[in-house]
Design a protein around this motif. Sequence first.
Motif, PDB file in Angstrom:
ATOM      1  N   ARG A 193     -15.984  10.689  -1.036  1.00 15.26           N
ATOM      2  CA  ARG A 193     -15.399  11.990  -1.430  1.00 15.26           C
ATOM      3  C   ARG A 193     -16.043  13.128  -0.873  1.00 15.26           C
ATOM      4  N   ALA A 194     -17.105  12.910  -0.394  1.00 15.72           N
ATOM      5  CA  ALA A 194     -17.834  14.160   0.530  1.00 15.72           C
ATOM      6  C   ALA A 194     -16.846  14.129   1.877  1.00 15.72           C
ATOM      7  N   ALA A 195     -16.788  12.881   2.201  1.00 15.34           N
ATOM      8  CA  ALA A 195     -15.866  12.913   3.490  1.00 15.34           C
ATOM      9  C   ALA A 195     -14.457  13.367   3.303  1.00 15.34           C
ATOM     10  N   LEU A 196     -13.789  13.248   2.071  1.00 16.68           N
ATOM     11  CA  LEU A 196     -12.570  13.690   2.035  1.00 16.68           C
ATOM     12  C   LEU A 196     -12.476  15.275   1.693  1.00 16.68           C
ATOM     13  N   ASP A 197     -13.914  15.804   1.274  1.00 16.74           N
ATOM     14  CA  ASP A 197     -13.755  17.150   0.771  1.00 16.74           C
ATOM     15  C   ASP A 197     -14.473  18.109   1.759  1.00 16.74           C
ATOM     16  N   PRO A 244      -7.919  13.903  -8.907  1.00 16.94           N
ATOM     17  CA  PRO A 244      -6.808  13.982  -8.671  1.00 16.94           C
ATOM     18  C   PRO A 244      -5.992  13.240  -7.541  1.00 16.94           C
ATOM     19  N   ARG A 245      -6.877  13.011  -6.469  1.00 15.46           N
ATOM     20  CA  ARG A 245      -6.660  12.504  -5.243  1.00 15.46           C
ATOM     21  C   ARG A 245      -6.071  11.107  -5.316  1.00 15.46           C
ATOM     22  N   GLN A 246      -4.852  10.945  -4.823  1.00  9.17           N
ATOM     23  CA  GLN A 246      -4.363   9.509  -4.777  1.00  9.17           C
ATOM     24  C   GLN A 246      -4.933   8.737  -3.367  1.00  9.17           C
ATOM     25  N   LEU A 247      -5.799   7.546  -3.959  1.00  3.10           N
ATOM     26  CA  LEU A 247      -6.318   6.845  -2.926  1.00  3.10           C
ATOM     27  C   LEU A 247      -6.016   5.484  -2.851  1.00  3.10           C
ATOM     28  N   ALA A 248      -5.914   4.917  -1.766  1.00  6.83           N
ATOM     29  CA  ALA A 248      -5.608   3.396  -1.688  1.00  6.83           C
ATOM     30  C   ALA A 248      -6.693   2.852  -0.698  1.00  6.83           C
ATOM     31  N   VAL A 249      -7.511   2.060  -1.814  1.00  6.42           N
ATOM     32  CA  VAL A 249      -8.825   1.487  -1.182  1.00  6.42           C
ATOM     33  C   VAL A 249      -8.783   0.149  -0.955  1.00  6.42           C
ATOM     34  N   MET A 307       0.870  -0.976  -0.127  1.00  9.43           N
ATOM     35  CA  MET A 307      -0.129  -0.005  -0.015  1.00  9.43           C
ATOM     36  C   MET A 307       0.911   1.120   0.084  1.00  9.43           C
ATOM     37  N   ASP A 308       0.291   2.133  -0.743  1.00 11.51           N
ATOM     38  CA  ASP A 308       1.287   3.434  -0.910  1.00 11.51           C
ATOM     39  C   ASP A 308       1.021   4.289   0.276  1.00 11.51           C
ATOM     40  N   VAL A 309       2.298   4.559   0.989  1.00 10.36           N
ATOM     41  CA  VAL A 309       1.997   5.293   2.228  1.00 10.36           C
ATOM     42  C   VAL A 309       1.748   6.931   2.129  1.00 10.36           C
ATOM     43  N   CYS A 310       1.845   7.220   0.732  1.00  5.76           N
ATOM     44  CA  CYS A 310       1.749   8.651   0.323  1.00  5.76           C
ATOM     45  C   CYS A 310       0.055   8.788   0.023  1.00  5.76           C
ATOM     46  N   ALA A 311      -0.611   7.681  -0.108  1.00 10.59           N
ATOM     47  CA  ALA A 311      -1.892   7.693  -0.630  1.00 10.59           C
ATOM     48  C   ALA A 311      -2.667   7.882   0.585  1.00 10.59           C
ATOM     49  N   THR A 312      -3.914   8.451   0.468  1.00  9.41           N
ATOM     50  CA  THR A 312      -5.091   8.622   1.508  1.00  9.41           C
ATOM     51  C   THR A 312      -5.675   7.384   1.489  1.00  9.41           C
ATOM     52  N   ARG A 313      -5.844   6.651   2.697  1.00 11.72           N
ATOM     53  CA  ARG A 313      -6.332   5.147   2.867  1.00 11.72           C
ATOM     54  C   ARG A 313      -7.725   5.411   3.148  1.00 11.72           C
ATOM     55  N   GLN A 361     -16.868  -3.255  -3.933  1.00  5.55           N
ATOM     56  CA  GLN A 361     -15.819  -3.456  -4.660  1.00  5.55           C
ATOM     57  C   GLN A 361     -15.680  -2.760  -5.827  1.00  5.55           C
ATOM     58  N   ARG A 362     -16.999  -2.427  -6.317  1.00  2.00           N
ATOM     59  CA  ARG A 362     -16.907  -1.674  -7.689  1.00  2.00           C
ATOM     60  C   ARG A 362     -16.586  -0.155  -7.280  1.00  2.00           C
ATOM     61  N   ALA A 363     -17.029   0.297  -6.082  1.00  2.00           N
ATOM     62  CA  ALA A 363     -16.428   1.809  -5.548  1.00  2.00           C
ATOM     63  C   ALA A 363     -15.160   1.914  -5.358  1.00  2.00           C
ATOM     64  N   ALA A 364     -14.637   0.803  -4.822  1.00  4.87           N
ATOM     65  CA  ALA A 364     -13.118   0.623  -4.566  1.00  4.87           C
ATOM     66  C   ALA A 364     -12.282   1.082  -6.106  1.00  4.87           C
ATOM     67  N   GLU A 365     -12.865   0.286  -7.173  1.00  6.64           N
ATOM     68  CA  GLU A 365     -12.429   0.605  -8.556  1.00  6.64           C
ATOM     69  C   GLU A 365     -12.531   2.016  -9.017  1.00  6.64           C
ATOM     70  N   LEU A 366     -13.551   2.693  -8.713  1.00 12.44           N
ATOM     71  CA  LEU A 366     -14.109   4.024  -9.330  1.00 12.44           C
ATOM     72  C   LEU A 366     -13.164   4.905  -8.427  1.00 12.44           C
ATOM     73  N   LEU A 367     -12.978   4.824  -7.054  1.00  8.90           N
ATOM     74  CA  LEU A 367     -12.122   5.590  -6.147  1.00  8.90           C
ATOM     75  C   LEU A 367     -10.605   5.687  -6.562  1.00  8.90           C
ATOM     76  N   ALA A 368     -10.398   4.524  -6.949  1.00  7.83           N
ATOM     77  CA  ALA A 368      -8.792   4.420  -7.238  1.00  7.83           C
ATOM     78  C   ALA A 368      -8.623   5.002  -8.352  1.00  7.83           C
ATOM     79  N   ALA A 369      -9.473   5.037  -9.427  1.00  9.37           N
ATOM     80  CA  ALA A 369      -8.968   5.652 -10.642  1.00  9.37           C
ATOM     81  C   ALA A 369      -9.408   6.919 -11.020  1.00  9.37           C
ATOM     82  N   ALA A 370      -9.984   7.533  -9.718  1.00  9.59           N
ATOM     83  CA  ALA A 370     -10.205   8.973 -10.041  1.00  9.59           C
ATOM     84  C   ALA A 370      -9.154   9.993  -9.475  1.00  9.59           C
TER      85      ALA A 370
END
Length: 224
Positions: A207-211, A40-45, A1-7, A29-38
Amino acid sequence: MDVCATRVLLTGFEPFAGDEANPSWPAAQRAAELLAAAPPRQLAVTTRLLPVEFGRSAELLRAAVREVRPAVVVCAGLAGGTDAVRVERVAVNLDDARIPDAAGRQPVDVPAVPGGPAAWFATLPVKAAVRAVAEAGVPVQLSASAGGFVCNHVFAALMDHLETEDDDERARGGFVHLPWASELPHPPGVPHLPLEQLAQALTAVVRAALDHTDDLRVPGGALH
């Protein structure tokens, strides 16, 4: 897991009571794919599958939070019969099962977390989450009760765990109930939404929680 990414940690439940599927798990599972691909924020889901069992589900969830050390935790479950995504506001410290769980346990009027408070508020910005889901085009409502079964049990365990953690920066967490998924087996005549919409709803909540550091100051009450 990337330590620089938001987990981020997403959970769903196994099928239960003879159902062939539980939409909360493929939606997570599908939401994890959408979040990881979105960008500019780098996420580790990370996703975790929970059993529909009192006690064991809470233990596995707590272990996952300790392992992942996420910034945001969203647990998802099925609310069969509802026609909208429900962002839960309150976890009640009460197990009151109308039917036995997958292990045959049926607690009645006992604390979900012995020694805990009567209830916990979600630390997700629930009103911002509701607006984000609505803006994604998904039917949604703010809910004040997650029931008395394993969904509320997990929600209570999550909020208790996050409240009692010693970390300086605690995760924000909450629970989302989902309708049946259109593409998956479901009882005849019940409301349902496309699985992609359920995943988009979970994505919007994260995303709302992060923003949003603070929640929206807008009315959210209801008659019942």
